[in-house]
Design a protein around this motif. Structure first.
Motif, short mmCIF file in Angstrom:
data_model
loop_
_atom_site.label_atom_id
_atom_site.label_comp_id
_atom_site.label_asym_id
_atom_site.label_seq_id
_atom_site.Cartn_x
_atom_site.Cartn_y
_atom_site.Cartn_z
N ARG A 150 -0.08 68.65 18.32
CA ARG A 150 0.56 69.86 18.86
C ARG A 150 0.11 71.12 18.13
NH1 ARG A 150 6.16 66.86 20.77
NH2 ARG A 150 4.95 65.66 22.27
N GLY B 158 1.36 68.04 24.89
CA GLY B 158 2.61 67.31 25.10
C GLY B 158 3.85 68.19 25.00
N ALA B 160 6.93 70.55 26.38
CA ALA B 160 7.65 71.07 27.54
C ALA B 160 7.30 72.56 27.63
CB ALA B 160 9.14 70.88 27.38
N CYS B 186 -0.88 66.95 34.55
CA CYS B 186 0.35 66.15 34.36
C CYS B 186 0.51 65.14 35.50
CB CYS B 186 1.59 67.05 34.35
SG CYS B 186 1.53 68.42 33.19
N ASN B 228 8.42 67.55 29.35
CA ASN B 228 7.27 66.80 28.85
C ASN B 228 7.27 65.42 29.52
OD1 ASN B 228 8.89 64.97 27.38
ND2 ASN B 228 8.60 66.03 25.42
N THR B 240 15.32 66.05 27.56
CA THR B 240 14.13 65.55 26.88
C THR B 240 14.58 64.87 25.60
OG1 THR B 240 12.84 67.38 27.79
CG2 THR B 240 11.93 66.25 25.86
#
Lengths: 246, 246
Positions: A150, B158, B160, B186, B228, B240
């Protein structure tokens, strides 16, 4: 049908002037307050209100306890600092609900709060004034490889970044590794803000170039904000311009 | 030294119960309120308070006007909806300050507010409960190629995602392109939330799979949240999980 309910409420970063009237009203209507010890300590005791402080890392037990209380007709506020939907109790409650379908009818509200990165940004200026991301650096619940993935995408995408839980006693070396990754991806002059205990009497805000950032500048009460490549100082402030030139 | 000051204040998404006491106190102490027409309209008129509504896209002029008022000893609140540090007036004020060094001594405070994505997330559940990013989809101030770069890195990292200003009359086709890019990056079942006018009487929240999302589901009053790959439904909620499996 029980008349009980659960409100998952954000207390903001510390200053009582940042607690929303909505959260204040929920606390006034509650019979029970559930949460991590230092957050429950921020709620004033009163007759008819039971306080249930619990330790860190027992989020699912705490959520299940709140669901059980609500089923018995209690009016429960689960307190988080900041915003309950940002690395806090809201997701834990839905995880507990998913594991306990009998509680699916529970009356639940999520009450937003001022999350730490936005309070920190406001004290420093406007470092998150353009596209940004929020990353929890703790590897309690995800492998560090995921943190690294990330970080690299955030840097390559040109995002400013806010880091929650940058460092703890149980993992003193990871934040050093985070700084190494940032130095591989970003220029040395990139601005890094360390905002500790914002809006409390312990508040301390430091801004340094990435090349000067050291791991000991962060602890568990610190939010770290890394600017994007356009982030700069103006007087005592740090801000990110709204524009990206074509 | 003038006794004037500027507070850049976030009014939150619309519900008065989400305006912080800090912002309320600043409005009570102000002599002047400056801002975009619909935000100034949220401030109750009173004797001794001058309201200065202005049109959209004049942020720098508005900021300069506030600096000039403060230099004359006025107590000025610049109002933004949501949080002033998130795609709002705080960065514009610092841009104006940078261009006008004579005003560098101005007494400035940034007062955070509940930003739209966190209000929307709270109404829907906890879709931003893990690492996430915020992207302004408007290309008024950046080329669309930059939007595309950020979307792809956000998806590959990855994260959101929360989108501000997803669509307007002047650029009806871009959000369609955004959905195309997301479909390239996605899976079809990825959950997409359209949260319109949250916490107001016009509130409408819709959750669909990415394969079902269409451009007309968004307008300028909508915040769009893309989960995500772990984001899921539990009952009427969308959340999530906090964990990423190793």
């Amino acid at each position: 049908m029980s008349a009980g309910w659960i409100a998952v409420a954000g207390l903001g970063p510390g200053d009582e002037a940042l607690v929303t009237p909505e959260v204040r009203a929920a606390l006034e209507a509650a019979t029970d307050v559930v949460g991590y010890i230092p957050y429950v300590a921020r709620v004033a005791p009163r007759e008819g209100l039971e306080l249930h402080p619990s330790d860190n890392r027992v989020e699912l037990d705490r959520a299940q306890f709140a669901l059980d209380l609500a089923a018995r007709g209690r009016r429960v506020v689960i307190v988080s600092s900041g915003d309950p939907g940002v690395f806090a109790m809201a997701s834990a409650l839905f995880e507990a609900l998913e594991a306990d379908p009998a509680r699916m009818g529970t009356d639940i509200r999520i009450l937003p709060g001022i999350t730490a990165m936005l309070a920190a940004a406001a004290r420093a200026g406007a470092p998150l004034g353009h596209d940004f991301c929020a990353i929890n650096l703790s590897d309690n619940l995800k492998p560090f490889a995921e943190v690294e993935r990330r970080l690299r995408h955030a840097a390559r995408g040109g995002f400013a970044m806010a880091f929650y839980n940058p460092r703890s006693k149980s993992r003193p070396h990871q934040f050093e590794r985070v700084l190494e990754i940032l130095r591989e991806e970003c220029e040395a002059a990139r601005l890094v803000l360390f905002a500790r205990a914002v809006t409390t009497p312990d508040e301390a805000i430091t801004c340094v170039a990435l090349s000067e950032a050291t791991p000991d500048m962060a602890d568990m009460r610190t939010v770290v904000i890394v600017g994007n490549e356009a982030t700069r100082r103006v007087g005592r402030w740090v801000y990110t311009p709204r524009s990206v030139p074509a």
